[in-house]
Every structure is written in C-alpha cells, then in structure tokens.
Design a protein around this motif. Structure first.
Motif, short mmCIF file in Angstrom:
data_model
loop_
_atom_site.label_atom_id
_atom_site.label_comp_id
_atom_site.label_asym_id
_atom_site.label_seq_id
_atom_site.Cartn_x
_atom_site.Cartn_y
_atom_site.Cartn_z
N GLY A 262 0.55 -1.10 -0.32
CA GLY A 262 0.24 -0.22 -0.57
C GLY A 262 0.65 1.27 0.00
N GLU A 263 0.55 1.82 0.97
CA GLU A 263 1.36 3.66 0.96
C GLU A 263 2.71 3.39 1.51
OE1 GLU A 263 0.26 8.17 2.53
OE2 GLU A 263 -0.48 6.19 3.93
N GLY A 264 3.01 2.38 2.36
CA GLY A 264 4.66 1.98 2.19
C GLY A 264 4.89 2.21 1.31
N LEU A 265 4.85 0.75 1.17
CA LEU A 265 5.44 0.76 -0.95
C LEU A 265 5.21 1.60 -1.27
CD1 LEU A 265 6.62 -1.65 -2.70
CD2 LEU A 265 4.55 -2.16 -3.45
N SER A 266 4.42 2.46 -2.05
CA SER A 266 4.78 3.95 -2.86
C SER A 266 5.38 4.23 -2.26
CB SER A 266 2.58 4.35 -2.81
OG SER A 266 2.22 3.03 -3.67
N ASP A 267 5.73 4.79 -1.12
CA ASP A 267 6.71 6.33 -0.94
C ASP A 267 7.72 5.38 -0.95
OD1 ASP A 267 4.52 7.17 0.75
OD2 ASP A 267 4.62 6.50 2.44
#
Length: 418
Positions: A381-386
């Motif tokens: 999710g957002e962690g991977l996108s970051d």
C-alpha cells in the motif's frame, strides 16, 4: 597489565575527554588518546591479552550486580579491553555523549540495544526502511519474545506520533536510511519520544558525526556500524552505541557481557586508525558525491538521482538544516536496470561492483525493489508507494570513495553507455 596500571590508563582515558572547547575534528584524533607511559608512543597500542593480573579484592568473578564495568580494573577482554576502551572514548568524544560501548559488528550494537531496553510486553517503533539486519531483527525476531513492533515511515511525523502506545519504550530510526537515502527529522522524533517517555536510538552510519550528531538533536542513543565510513578501509568489522552513561552501562552489563559480541582489540585498533582521518575523508567523499550526483542527473542513461545535497531531493531543506555535509552515498535509477547492472559489473574500471559501503574505494550495487520487498521490507500500500517514490523498480546504490572524482565520473560514463 597490572590492576594499578589498568586503573591509571582508565583515569588517563577519562582525563583525555575533559577537553572543553576542542572541536570534533580535533577530538577525532585526540579523544580518549593515551600516550604509552613506558614508550611514550603516540599511536594507540594494541592490547591483545585476554587476561590482566589483579590485586585480590580489586576484581569481580561475575559481572552480575556490577553497575559500571568500566570502573573495574581491566580483568577479562570480553568485559573491557584497553584498546577497545580508547575507541569507545574516541567515539563518545566525537558524538558528544557521556559514554560509548563498542561491539563486534553494527548489528550487534542494534541487537544489544533492543535486547537490553525491550522486554515482553514492550513496544518498539522502528523505521519501515532501514538497515536490513535491524529491520528483520525488529520485525521477525523480537515478536517471538513478546515485543510488539510497529514499522512506520519516519519521514511522516504524523505517522510516528500515531504509532505510540502506552507501552512504547523505544523508537529506532536511521537518517539517511539505507538504501533509499530518505531522511528523518531527528529533533522532531526526539521531541515525540521525550513526551511519551520513550528512548530514541538513531542509526547514523550513513551520516557519520561529520554530517550529523544525533545526540545534539535530542537522540538518547547513537548507533554506528563502525565497519563502514568510520573505519573507512573495508578491513574491520565493528559497531558502537553512544549515549548517556547510565543507559550505555546498562547495555554493557547485559548485552556486552551475556551476548558475547565483544570487539577484538585488533579491529578496535584498525578502526581507531580510520577515525584519525574521518573528517577529511568524509568531506572529500561528500564533495565527490555531490559532483557525481550532478553528473549522473544529466546522463542520458540515468532516469533519476537521489542525493541529499541536490535540490531535487524531496527533503533537501531538512538535509541543509540537519547535515553539515551531505555524505558519500548516491542512488540512481535507469531503464533496464538488470542489464545495466551486468554492464557495470563488467565495464567499471575504477569503481567496484560489490555490496557494503563506506570504503576508501567506490562501490556500486543494484538493489531490486521487488527483491527488497520479498527479502526484507515486505511493504504494501502506501508504504510501498513511499518506497517506490525514492527507488522506483530498484536503485543503484553508490558509496563514493576517495578516487579523483574526474576519474570516477569518466568511469561511470563509459560503463553506463551501451
């Protein structure tokens, strides 16, 4: 070494640190330095003896119940050693902390910190991207012992604040973080930890005390893999924990004794030799890294470059505020990175295609994002996108050495071209 001599060396050790007004560059040479009382040699000695003679009643058979092992005479090298002690004093001096504990490796320093300060039922907040050994230890091993762990993006202060629980005892971050060179606002995280009565440990391996001194920004503990830039010669493993004396001695009496990760005297001596040139080395590497980063950002084979000293780094303002120099690490992305990796490994003549970092010679390696997610970070999710906002499908991590930067630039230029 007799107990009397050992005590005099320890006294001289402490006295060497009482040098108000000396700058860090000078302390990198003189902090903890003891002139040999017999030969008057200036270079530190290597005390290879495991055992030291003592006067009956001066020692202790067991470390159990001893609150400060450094107050004892030198007895047994796993507890304290004169050469290792000089290294500890040197690191405490240049990090401007009260005390330091040297360990066999950087991950031993991290493990010693975690396993001393955390117990069943406690909670750790850890950076979701940091040195693989620390990340995997925190997220895969500590839960087996009943320690709760929350991994967060430390560059998002609101996420850090939201992660605190009543049982949070420690926050561990890294700045710049390995491998994507994302920064943490150390002072802001330190304020949060202090308000919640938790401790903050900062892995400052990539910054070194030349760039950042986390204790001055409110960190309780500063951790280094001495193997990397501080040793700087790629020939000795080591780690260190710097901080408040009471906390460091707690770690020494537990992890330093019972985990057995003692630093060898030989490696301590090699690392002391490296520290002598730490400031000019890191400044030269930083200058070269900046020039290489600027060159790579215009190269036709390169898509993006990440370096804290570039205006394009999303946290460049924080880097200017928190770092005196921008360090020797650069990352870049290319199209068809696996093909480029094979080409670099074959064609580089000055830099070397290899793992690790912080050597006097430049090193580059490709770190594939999918592989990093499978093996270590497992972000979604957002962690991977970051993560991908810094790394894309993968980054070439460059540890810039001491070669003439013109030769380094020419080497990367010819190797990157098909």
């Amino acid at each position: 070494m007799s107990a009397e001599t050992a005590l005099s060396v320890a006294t001289a050790d402490a006295a060497a640190l009482e040098s108000p007004g000396l700058r860090a560059e000078t302390l990198a040479l003189n902090g903890g330095l003891v002139i040999d009382p017999a030969t008057h040699a200036i270079a530190p000695n290597i005390s290879m003896s495991v055992n030291n003679v003592l006067t009956p009643g001066d020692g202790a058979f067991s470390a159990d119940g001893v609150s400060d092992l450094t107050a004892l005479p030198y007895l047994y090298a796993r507890w304290t050693n004169p050469t290792v002690r000089q290294l500890e004093q040197r690191m405490a001096a240049i990090e401007a902390t009260e005390e330091a504990l040297a360990t066999a490796t950087g991950v031993a320093a991290i493990a010693g910190t975690f396993l001393t300060l955390l117990k069943k039922g406690d909670h750790l907040i850890v950076s979701d991207v940091c040195y693989a050994g620390a990340n995997e230890l925190a997220r895969r091993i500590l839960p087996d012992y009943g320690v709760e762990v929350t991994a967060v993006n430390m560059s998002r202060i609101e996420e850090v604040a939201a992660a605190f629980r009543p049982n949070t005892r420690l926050v561990h971050c890294e700045s710049p973080c390995n491998p994507i060179l994302r920064l943490t606002d150390i002072a802001a995280v330190a304020d949060l930890a202090r308000d919640k009565k938790a401790l903050l440990s900062v892995d400052s391996t990539l910054a070194t005390p030349v760039a950042t001194r986390p204790a001055s920004l409110g960190a309780d503990l500063v951790i280094h893999s001495l193997t990397k830039f501080i040793n700087g010669h790629g020939d000795a493993l080591g780690g260190v924990i710097c901080g408040n004396k009471a906390v460091v001695e707690k770690i020494r009496s537990r992890a330093g004794v019972y985990l057995g990760a003692s630093l060898s005297a030989q490696n301590a001596w090699l690392i002391l030799r490296g520290i002598d040139t730490l400031f000019p080395r890191i400044r030269t590497m930083s200058q070269s890294a900046g020039r290489l980063a600027e060159f790579l950002s215009t190269h036709p084979a390169v898509r993006t470059v990440t370096y804290p000293g570039l205006d394009s780094h999303p946290q460049h303002a924080l880097a200017k505020h928190q770092m005196r120099v921008f360090g020797g690490m650069v990352t870049f992305q290319t199209a068809a990175p696996h093909q480029v990796a094979a080409r670099l490994a074959k064609k580089l003549k000055v830099a070397h295609y290899a793992f690790s970092l912080g050597h006097q010679r430049s090193i580059v390696v490709f770190l594939d994002t999918d592989e990093m997610m499978r093996s270590t970070y497992r972000l979604e999710g957002e962690g991977l996108s970051d993560y991908r906002s810094f790394a894309g499908d993968g980054v070439f991590r460059v540890s810039v050495g001491l070669e003439a930067v013109e030769d380094l630039i020419e080497d990367f230029d010819q190797a990157l071209r098909p």
